[in-house]
Design an enzyme around this catalytic site. Structure first.
Site, PDB file in Angstrom:
ATOM      1  N   LYS A   1       0.801  -1.121   0.080  1.00  0.00           N
ATOM      2  CA  LYS A   1      -0.201   0.000  -0.012  1.00  0.00           C
ATOM      3  C   LYS A   1       0.855   1.374  -0.094  1.00  0.00           C
ATOM      4  O   LYS A   1       0.341   2.464  -0.453  1.00  0.00           O
ATOM      5  CB  LYS A   1      -0.733  -0.089   1.458  1.00  0.00           C
ATOM      6  CG  LYS A   1      -1.780  -0.970   1.334  1.00  0.00           C
ATOM      7  CD  LYS A   1      -2.557  -1.070   3.040  1.00  0.00           C
ATOM      8  CE  LYS A   1      -3.103  -2.229   3.247  1.00  0.00           C
ATOM      9  NZ  LYS A   1      -3.415  -2.509   4.571  1.00  0.00           N
ATOM     10  N   GLY A   2       2.028   1.124   0.454  1.00  0.00           N
ATOM     11  CA  GLY A   2       2.855   2.333   0.870  1.00  0.00           C
ATOM     12  C   GLY A   2       3.092   3.393  -0.157  1.00  0.00           C
ATOM     13  O   GLY A   2       3.126   4.573   0.039  1.00  0.00           O
ATOM     14  N   GLU A  18       7.917   2.756  -5.687  1.00  0.00           N
ATOM     15  CA  GLU A  18       7.896   2.224  -4.088  1.00  0.00           C
ATOM     16  C   GLU A  18       8.121   3.460  -3.384  1.00  0.00           C
ATOM     17  O   GLU A  18       8.538   4.459  -3.579  1.00  0.00           O
ATOM     18  CB  GLU A  18       9.210   1.461  -4.098  1.00  0.00           C
ATOM     19  CG  GLU A  18       9.160  -0.127  -3.911  1.00  0.00           C
ATOM     20  CD  GLU A  18       8.313  -0.527  -2.508  1.00  0.00           C
ATOM     21  OE1 GLU A  18       7.701   0.098  -2.071  1.00  0.00           O
ATOM     22  OE2 GLU A  18       8.794  -1.526  -2.187  1.00  0.00           O
ATOM     23  N   ASP A  19       7.443   2.902  -1.883  1.00  0.00           N
ATOM     24  CA  ASP A  19       7.496   4.244  -0.954  1.00  0.00           C
ATOM     25  C   ASP A  19       9.000   4.265  -0.554  1.00  0.00           C
ATOM     26  O   ASP A  19       9.734   5.332  -0.253  1.00  0.00           O
ATOM     27  CB  ASP A  19       6.713   3.921  -0.025  1.00  0.00           C
ATOM     28  CG  ASP A  19       6.602   2.546   0.738  1.00  0.00           C
ATOM     29  OD1 ASP A  19       7.571   1.600   0.187  1.00  0.00           O
ATOM     30  OD2 ASP A  19       5.876   2.340   1.569  1.00  0.00           O
ATOM     31  N   ASP A  75      14.471  -0.226   2.182  1.00  0.00           N
ATOM     32  CA  ASP A  75      15.185  -0.317   3.260  1.00  0.00           C
ATOM     33  C   ASP A  75      16.089  -1.492   3.208  1.00  0.00           C
ATOM     34  O   ASP A  75      17.303  -1.142   2.820  1.00  0.00           O
ATOM     35  CB  ASP A  75      14.025  -0.650   4.511  1.00  0.00           C
ATOM     36  CG  ASP A  75      14.490  -0.658   5.777  1.00  0.00           C
ATOM     37  OD1 ASP A  75      15.164  -0.013   6.052  1.00  0.00           O
ATOM     38  OD2 ASP A  75      13.680  -1.319   6.821  1.00  0.00           O
ATOM     39  N   LYS A  77      16.904   4.106   2.390  1.00  0.00           N
ATOM     40  CA  LYS A  77      17.634   3.926   3.602  1.00  0.00           C
ATOM     41  C   LYS A  77      18.975   3.376   3.387  1.00  0.00           C
ATOM     42  O   LYS A  77      18.968   2.035   3.765  1.00  0.00           O
ATOM     43  CB  LYS A  77      17.121   3.490   4.732  1.00  0.00           C
ATOM     44  CG  LYS A  77      16.042   4.435   5.457  1.00  0.00           C
ATOM     45  CD  LYS A  77      15.517   3.711   6.792  1.00  0.00           C
ATOM     46  CE  LYS A  77      14.035   3.589   6.936  1.00  0.00           C
ATOM     47  NZ  LYS A  77      13.297   2.926   8.085  1.00  0.00           N
ATOM     48  N   VAL A  84      10.178   5.887   9.570  1.00  0.00           N
ATOM     49  CA  VAL A  84       9.284   6.861   9.102  1.00  0.00           C
ATOM     50  C   VAL A  84       8.075   6.945   8.663  1.00  0.00           C
ATOM     51  O   VAL A  84       7.819   5.681   8.329  1.00  0.00           O
ATOM     52  CB  VAL A  84      10.091   7.790   7.940  1.00  0.00           C
ATOM     53  CG1 VAL A  84      11.355   8.445   8.156  1.00  0.00           C
ATOM     54  CG2 VAL A  84      10.421   6.837   7.000  1.00  0.00           C
ATOM     55  N   ASP A 138       3.259   3.659   6.652  1.00  0.00           N
ATOM     56  CA  ASP A 138       2.614   3.517   7.903  1.00  0.00           C
ATOM     57  C   ASP A 138       3.284   2.906   9.036  1.00  0.00           C
ATOM     58  O   ASP A 138       4.731   2.543   8.797  1.00  0.00           O
ATOM     59  CB  ASP A 138       1.612   2.214   7.572  1.00  0.00           C
ATOM     60  CG  ASP A 138       2.232   0.701   7.500  1.00  0.00           C
ATOM     61  OD1 ASP A 138       3.314   0.704   6.542  1.00  0.00           O
ATOM     62  OD2 ASP A 138       1.828  -0.014   8.333  1.00  0.00           O
ATOM     63  N   ARG A 169      -0.455   6.526   7.498  1.00  0.00           N
ATOM     64  CA  ARG A 169      -0.254   6.874   6.173  1.00  0.00           C
ATOM     65  C   ARG A 169      -0.764   8.225   5.861  1.00  0.00           C
ATOM     66  O   ARG A 169      -0.404   8.648   4.659  1.00  0.00           O
ATOM     67  CB  ARG A 169      -1.229   5.679   5.234  1.00  0.00           C
ATOM     68  CG  ARG A 169      -0.447   4.164   5.566  1.00  0.00           C
ATOM     69  CD  ARG A 169      -1.042   3.530   4.604  1.00  0.00           C
ATOM     70  NE  ARG A 169      -0.917   2.291   5.048  1.00  0.00           N
ATOM     71  CZ  ARG A 169       0.121   1.324   4.460  1.00  0.00           C
ATOM     72  NH1 ARG A 169       1.298   1.738   4.072  1.00  0.00           N
ATOM     73  NH2 ARG A 169       0.225  -0.016   4.891  1.00  0.00           N
TER      74      ARG A 169
HETATM   75  P1  IMP Z   1      12.627  -3.791   3.047  1.00  0.00           P
HETATM   76  O1  IMP Z   1      12.279  -5.156   2.294  1.00  0.00           O
HETATM   77  O2  IMP Z   1      13.134  -3.834   4.106  1.00  0.00           O
HETATM   78  O3  IMP Z   1      13.735  -2.992   1.675  1.00  0.00           O
HETATM   79  O4  IMP Z   1      11.323  -2.908   3.087  1.00  0.00           O
HETATM   80  C1  IMP Z   1      10.603  -2.557   2.392  1.00  0.00           C
HETATM   81  C2  IMP Z   1       9.189  -2.268   2.769  1.00  0.00           C
HETATM   82  O5  IMP Z   1       9.365  -1.886   4.172  1.00  0.00           O
HETATM   83  C3  IMP Z   1       8.906  -0.707   2.274  1.00  0.00           C
HETATM   84  O6  IMP Z   1       8.084  -0.881   1.050  1.00  0.00           O
HETATM   85  C4  IMP Z   1       8.028  -0.140   3.228  1.00  0.00           C
HETATM   86  O7  IMP Z   1       6.499  -0.678   2.866  1.00  0.00           O
HETATM   87  C5  IMP Z   1       8.629  -0.833   4.614  1.00  0.00           C
HETATM   88  N1  IMP Z   1       9.227   0.005   5.287  1.00  0.00           N
HETATM   89  C6  IMP Z   1      10.479   0.089   5.529  1.00  0.00           C
HETATM   90  N2  IMP Z   1      11.191   0.958   6.168  1.00  0.00           N
HETATM   91  C7  IMP Z   1      10.021   1.645   6.612  1.00  0.00           C
HETATM   92  C8  IMP Z   1       9.798   2.822   7.519  1.00  0.00           C
HETATM   93  O8  IMP Z   1      10.792   3.384   7.854  1.00  0.00           O
HETATM   94  N3  IMP Z   1       8.487   3.141   7.700  1.00  0.00           N
HETATM   95  C9  IMP Z   1       7.505   2.615   7.127  1.00  0.00           C
HETATM   96  N4  IMP Z   1       7.645   1.516   6.281  1.00  0.00           N
HETATM   97  C10 IMP Z   1       8.687   0.979   6.000  1.00  0.00           C
HETATM   98 MG    MG Z   2       6.464  -0.536   0.225  1.00  0.00          MG
END
Ligand code: IMP
Ligand code: MG
Length: 183
Positions: free
Chosen positions: A49-50, A105-106, A109, A137, A159, A165, A171
């Site tokens: 949803k982000g 993508e939002d 991370d 990040k 964040v 969220d 959100r």
């Molecule tokens: P990753 O797989 O760790 O790169 O995370 C990706 C997903 O985790 C993102 O698309 C977000 O939906 C969620 N996410 C990662 N960091 C944050 C944050 O700081 N706040 C909210 N959602 C996050």
């Molecule tokens: Mg996401």
């Protein structure tokens, strides 16, 4: 700024990126994408949803023939630590073969979600595949994935807002903020 009515009790939001800063950067991203894809049709693929608020703003700054698709991925559950396990909650309705695909993508991370997504999407044989994320990040990266377009590079903080969220709420904050617990 503290939008306390949108928070749960015991939470506080500290503004990191204002709504005006977001709008100006999203306009720049849209202009860059318009230039890079000139002469092509594009599919902008939002990851729910982000990305829904980011994508809604971004597409209005892309001056190209484009269609929009969405898929749903979930990696976090209710906590804040990525499990590395990605669940598809909504699949695409249309084939991507031969199409220029730009993923919206939002945030990137650990990179685990994006790595999974890029693997899955390459198997569908798009003509090209790139990623535009609002936030990056890089300090947190566990797998080497690099988004092609980045709105803002941010430090390692949780964040929320502008689509992002915490445990499914927040959100609807119109800026990007850091979530702090006050109790
Ligand atoms: P990753 O797989 O760790 O790169 O995370 C990706 C997903 O985790 C993102 O698309 C977000 O939906 C969620 N996410 C990662 N960091 C944050 C944050 O700081 N706040 C909210 N959602 C996050
Ligand atoms: Mg996401």
């Amino acid at each position: 700024m503290n939008s306390s009515k949108r928070c749960r009790p015991g939470q506080r939001i500290v503004s990191l990126i204002t709504a005006a800063q977001i709008q100006s950067r999203v306009a720049e991203l849209g202009a860059q994408i318009t230039q890079d894809y000139e002469g092509h049709e594009l599919i902008i693929l939002g990851v729910l949803k982000g990305s829904f608020i980011f994508m809604a703003d971004l597409v209005r700054h892309v001056d190209l023939p484009l269609s929009m698709e969405f898929l749903g991925l979930s990696s976090y559950g209710k906590g804040t630590q990525s499990t590395g396990e990605v669940k598809m909650t909504l699949d695409l309705g249309h084939p991507l073969a031969g199409k220029h695909v730009l993923v919206a993508e939002d945030i990137v991370d650990t990179g685990l979600t994006l790595a999974y997504l890029l693997r899955m999407l390459s198997n569908r044989n798009p003509a090209s595949l790139r990623v535009c994320c609002l936030l990056d990040k890089p300090e947190r990266r566990q797998v080497p994935v690099t988004p092609d377009y980045v709105g803002f590079t941010i430090p390692n903080r949780l964040v929320v807002g502008y689509g992002l969220d915490h445990a499914q709420i927040l959100r609807n904050i119109p800026f990007i903020g850091a979530l702090e617990e006050t109790s």
